[in-house]
Design a protein around this motif. Structure first.
Motif, PDB file in Angstrom:
ATOM      1  N   VAL A 147     -22.225 -12.888 -31.359  1.00  0.00           N
ATOM      2  CA  VAL A 147     -22.271 -12.511 -32.763  1.00  0.00           C
ATOM      3  C   VAL A 147     -20.987 -11.754 -33.073  1.00  0.00           C
ATOM      4  CG1 VAL A 147     -24.769 -12.462 -32.895  1.00  0.00           C
ATOM      5  CG2 VAL A 147     -23.544 -10.377 -32.256  1.00  0.00           C
ATOM      6  N   TRP A 148     -20.619 -11.685 -34.346  1.00  0.00           N
ATOM      7  CA  TRP A 148     -19.334 -11.108 -34.715  1.00  0.00           C
ATOM      8  C   TRP A 148     -19.249  -9.636 -34.324  1.00  0.00           C
ATOM      9  CZ3 TRP A 148     -19.953  -7.384 -38.576  1.00  0.00           C
ATOM     10  CH2 TRP A 148     -21.114  -7.474 -39.339  1.00  0.00           C
ATOM     11  N   ARG A 149     -18.020  -9.209 -34.091  1.00  0.00           N
ATOM     12  CA  ARG A 149     -17.809  -7.868 -33.545  1.00  0.00           C
ATOM     13  C   ARG A 149     -18.110  -6.771 -34.571  1.00  0.00           C
ATOM     14  NH1 ARG A 149     -12.555 -10.051 -33.871  1.00  0.00           N
ATOM     15  NH2 ARG A 149     -11.173  -8.947 -35.323  1.00  0.00           N
ATOM     16  N   PHE A 150     -18.529  -5.651 -34.037  1.00  0.00           N
ATOM     17  CA  PHE A 150     -19.013  -4.522 -34.839  1.00  0.00           C
ATOM     18  C   PHE A 150     -18.381  -3.265 -34.261  1.00  0.00           C
ATOM     19  CE2 PHE A 150     -22.027  -1.912 -37.091  1.00  0.00           C
ATOM     20  CZ  PHE A 150     -22.662  -2.730 -38.024  1.00  0.00           C
ATOM     21  N   SER A 151     -17.797  -2.429 -35.095  1.00  0.00           N
ATOM     22  CA  SER A 151     -17.068  -1.249 -34.634  1.00  0.00           C
ATOM     23  C   SER A 151     -17.762   0.043 -35.053  1.00  0.00           C
ATOM     24  CB  SER A 151     -15.639  -1.245 -35.203  1.00  0.00           C
ATOM     25  OG  SER A 151     -14.892  -2.335 -34.710  1.00  0.00           O
ATOM     26  N   PRO A 152     -17.589   1.109 -34.275  1.00  0.00           N
ATOM     27  CA  PRO A 152     -18.099   2.406 -34.710  1.00  0.00           C
ATOM     28  C   PRO A 152     -17.575   2.740 -36.110  1.00  0.00           C
ATOM     29  CG  PRO A 152     -17.357   2.530 -32.435  1.00  0.00           C
ATOM     30  CD  PRO A 152     -16.938   1.185 -32.947  1.00  0.00           C
ATOM     31  N   VAL A 159     -19.271   7.013 -36.655  1.00  0.00           N
ATOM     32  CA  VAL A 159     -17.967   6.974 -36.003  1.00  0.00           C
ATOM     33  C   VAL A 159     -17.868   8.069 -34.941  1.00  0.00           C
ATOM     34  CG1 VAL A 159     -16.754   8.525 -37.585  1.00  0.00           C
ATOM     35  CG2 VAL A 159     -15.495   6.665 -36.471  1.00  0.00           C
ATOM     36  N   THR A 160     -18.766   9.045 -35.008  1.00  0.00           N
ATOM     37  CA  THR A 160     -18.767  10.110 -34.009  1.00  0.00           C
ATOM     38  C   THR A 160     -19.150   9.611 -32.617  1.00  0.00           C
ATOM     39  OG1 THR A 160     -21.001  10.676 -34.766  1.00  0.00           O
ATOM     40  CG2 THR A 160     -19.177  11.999 -35.628  1.00  0.00           C
ATOM     41  N   GLN A 161     -19.664   8.367 -32.519  1.00  0.00           N
ATOM     42  CA  GLN A 161     -19.932   7.791 -31.194  1.00  0.00           C
ATOM     43  C   GLN A 161     -18.687   7.150 -30.592  1.00  0.00           C
ATOM     44  OE1 GLN A 161     -23.619   5.255 -30.923  1.00  0.00           O
ATOM     45  NE2 GLN A 161     -24.079   6.823 -29.385  1.00  0.00           N
ATOM     46  N   GLN A 162     -17.591   7.219 -31.330  1.00  0.00           N
ATOM     47  CA  GLN A 162     -16.355   6.591 -30.866  1.00  0.00           C
ATOM     48  C   GLN A 162     -15.923   7.104 -29.490  1.00  0.00           C
ATOM     49  OE1 GLN A 162     -14.211   3.823 -31.293  1.00  0.00           O
ATOM     50  NE2 GLN A 162     -13.687   4.522 -33.363  1.00  0.00           N
ATOM     51  N   ASN A 163     -16.038   8.408 -29.282  1.00  0.00           N
ATOM     52  CA  ASN A 163     -15.586   8.992 -28.023  1.00  0.00           C
ATOM     53  C   ASN A 163     -16.392   8.446 -26.840  1.00  0.00           C
ATOM     54  OD1 ASN A 163     -13.772  10.642 -26.653  1.00  0.00           O
ATOM     55  ND2 ASN A 163     -15.206  12.345 -26.590  1.00  0.00           N
ATOM     56  N   GLU A 164     -17.727   8.465 -26.974  1.00  0.00           N
ATOM     57  CA  GLU A 164     -18.580   7.926 -25.916  1.00  0.00           C
ATOM     58  C   GLU A 164     -18.303   6.443 -25.693  1.00  0.00           C
ATOM     59  OE1 GLU A 164     -22.912   9.386 -26.018  1.00  0.00           O
ATOM     60  OE2 GLU A 164     -22.199   9.619 -28.081  1.00  0.00           O
ATOM     61  N   GLY A 175      -4.064   3.081 -22.959  1.00  0.00           N
ATOM     62  CA  GLY A 175      -3.387   4.094 -23.763  1.00  0.00           C
ATOM     63  C   GLY A 175      -4.075   4.474 -25.052  1.00  0.00           C
ATOM     64  N   VAL A 176      -5.342   4.068 -25.227  1.00  0.00           N
ATOM     65  CA  VAL A 176      -6.084   4.402 -26.446  1.00  0.00           C
ATOM     66  C   VAL A 176      -6.927   5.643 -26.200  1.00  0.00           C
ATOM     67  CG1 VAL A 176      -7.868   3.642 -28.068  1.00  0.00           C
ATOM     68  CG2 VAL A 176      -6.122   2.034 -27.285  1.00  0.00           C
ATOM     69  N   GLN A 177      -6.798   6.622 -27.074  1.00  0.00           N
ATOM     70  CA  GLN A 177      -7.569   7.847 -26.984  1.00  0.00           C
ATOM     71  C   GLN A 177      -8.288   8.096 -28.308  1.00  0.00           C
ATOM     72  OE1 GLN A 177      -5.234  11.103 -25.435  1.00  0.00           O
ATOM     73  NE2 GLN A 177      -4.078   9.750 -24.081  1.00  0.00           N
ATOM     74  N   VAL A 178      -9.183   9.069 -28.292  1.00  0.00           N
ATOM     75  CA  VAL A 178      -9.958   9.407 -29.481  1.00  0.00           C
ATOM     76  C   VAL A 178      -9.622  10.835 -29.887  1.00  0.00           C
ATOM     77  CG1 VAL A 178     -12.279   9.599 -30.481  1.00  0.00           C
ATOM     78  CG2 VAL A 178     -11.818   7.875 -28.735  1.00  0.00           C
ATOM     79  N   THR A 179      -9.318  11.032 -31.153  1.00  0.00           N
ATOM     80  CA  THR A 179      -8.953  12.355 -31.649  1.00  0.00           C
ATOM     81  C   THR A 179     -10.202  13.217 -31.839  1.00  0.00           C
ATOM     82  OG1 THR A 179      -9.144  11.859 -34.016  1.00  0.00           O
ATOM     83  CG2 THR A 179      -7.074  11.246 -32.919  1.00  0.00           C
ATOM     84  N   ASP A 180      -9.989  14.477 -32.156  1.00  0.00           N
ATOM     85  CA  ASP A 180     -11.104  15.391 -32.411  1.00  0.00           C
ATOM     86  C   ASP A 180     -11.931  14.966 -33.618  1.00  0.00           C
ATOM     87  OD1 ASP A 180     -10.306  16.919 -30.276  1.00  0.00           O
ATOM     88  OD2 ASP A 180      -9.201  18.369 -31.486  1.00  0.00           O
ATOM     89  N   HIS A 181     -11.360  14.129 -34.480  1.00  0.00           N
ATOM     90  CA  HIS A 181     -12.062  13.641 -35.667  1.00  0.00           C
ATOM     91  C   HIS A 181     -12.614  12.234 -35.464  1.00  0.00           C
ATOM     92  CE1 HIS A 181     -10.799  17.144 -37.934  1.00  0.00           C
ATOM     93  NE2 HIS A 181      -9.562  16.947 -37.524  1.00  0.00           N
ATOM     94  N   SER A 182     -12.711  11.813 -34.205  1.00  0.00           N
ATOM     95  CA  SER A 182     -13.303  10.516 -33.830  1.00  0.00           C
ATOM     96  C   SER A 182     -12.480   9.319 -34.276  1.00  0.00           C
ATOM     97  CB  SER A 182     -14.743  10.390 -34.380  1.00  0.00           C
ATOM     98  OG  SER A 182     -15.555  11.428 -33.875  1.00  0.00           O
ATOM     99  N   MET A 183     -11.194   9.520 -34.544  1.00  0.00           N
ATOM    100  CA  MET A 183     -10.299   8.425 -34.878  1.00  0.00           C
ATOM    101  C   MET A 183      -9.546   7.974 -33.622  1.00  0.00           C
ATOM    102  SD  MET A 183     -10.680   7.867 -38.150  1.00  0.00           S
ATOM    103  CE  MET A 183     -12.421   8.179 -37.850  1.00  0.00           C
ATOM    104  N   LEU A 184      -9.126   6.705 -33.624  1.00  0.00           N
ATOM    105  CA  LEU A 184      -8.396   6.173 -32.477  1.00  0.00           C
ATOM    106  C   LEU A 184      -6.916   6.513 -32.576  1.00  0.00           C
ATOM    107  CD1 LEU A 184      -9.980   2.609 -32.128  1.00  0.00           C
ATOM    108  CD2 LEU A 184     -10.590   4.695 -30.899  1.00  0.00           C
ATOM    109  N   PHE A 185      -6.314   6.746 -31.418  1.00  0.00           N
ATOM    110  CA  PHE A 185      -4.869   6.911 -31.315  1.00  0.00           C
ATOM    111  C   PHE A 185      -4.381   6.112 -30.108  1.00  0.00           C
ATOM    112  CE2 PHE A 185      -0.969   8.698 -29.728  1.00  0.00           C
ATOM    113  CZ  PHE A 185      -0.214   8.778 -30.879  1.00  0.00           C
ATOM    114  N   PRO A 186      -3.339   5.269 -30.291  1.00  0.00           N
ATOM    115  CA  PRO A 186      -2.582   5.011 -31.511  1.00  0.00           C
ATOM    116  C   PRO A 186      -3.491   4.535 -32.654  1.00  0.00           C
ATOM    117  CG  PRO A 186      -1.484   4.020 -29.625  1.00  0.00           C
ATOM    118  CD  PRO A 186      -2.829   4.459 -29.159  1.00  0.00           C
TER     119      PRO A 186
END
Length: 220
Positions: A147-152, A159-164, A175-186
């Protein structure tokens, strides 16, 4: 866990211009500026991806990773209701395009800065499509469909589940990390989950219908 060193030969100009907020005919920007942004983005992109297939319990909403992850939110649980395994993935094009875009804005070249940012977004989505295609082929070997992809952040999946979620994927390996605000970096990165089931066909994505951002300018 498979790594994917993606290849970007081209960037979808139509998608790029949509992300740049252009009119439907794409006449807001000079062709030369668009071409220059595409060429620069292709030269600076560092496409990388990572993914793996894991068992999933639809009744409990648990992805059997290390450690296991219990998904929260009705939309993601509904989306995976018929899936007994899932593919988890992360992709990025790095941060060099973003750095160049920022430099253009600081220099007052706002058109080029905007177009570079849009090109990077289109490239990231294209890379995610490439990994999605690999997962579809892997599932097909066992007579299954995805089924089609689904993102936090889609629907009511917080989106707070992004870190887990990114720990589950081991996204730091590309090289992908998660910021304190649950956003991806880069910032030009994507994480997503794809359900795998015995469905006879892959349902068409209903992306905008599942999203709570009713006033989004990309809504279709």
């Amino acid at each position: 866990m498979p790594f994917y060193n993606g290849t970007l030969f081209e960037i979808d100009r139509k998608e790029m211009l949509r992300y740049a907020g252009t009119n439907p005919k794409g006449t807001d920007f000079p062709k030369e500026a668009v071409d220059r942004a595409v060429e620069t983005a292709l030269a600076l992109a560092e496409p990388r991806g990572i993914w793996q297939i894991l068992p999933y319990s639809p009744s409990e909403g648990i992805v059997e990773g290390n450690p296991p992850l219990t998904l929260t939110g009705n939309s993601i649980r509904h989306h995976l209701a018929n899936s007994w395994s899932v593919a988890v993935l992360a992709v990025t094009v790095g941060d060099e395009i973003e750095k160049e875009s920022d430099a253009c804005f600081k220099a007052g070249d706002y058109v080029q800065g905007l177009l570079l940012d849009a090109a990077a977004t289109a490239a990231t989505e294209h890379l995610a499509d490439q990994v999605d295609g690999l997962i579809q082929k892997e599932a097909a070997r066992d007579g299954q469909r995805t089924v089609w992809r689904f993102s936090p952040g889609y629907g009511d999946w917080p989106v707070t589940q992004q870190n887990e979620f990114c720990r589950l994927i081991e996204a730091e390996k590309i090289g992908v990390q998660v910021t304190d605000h649950s956003m991806l970096f880069p910032r030009k990165s994507v994480s997503a989950i794809i359900g795998i089931s015995q469905c006879t066909q892959r349902p068409a994505p209903a992306k905008c219908r599942t999203c709570w951002m009713k006033d989004c300018r990309f809504r279709s």
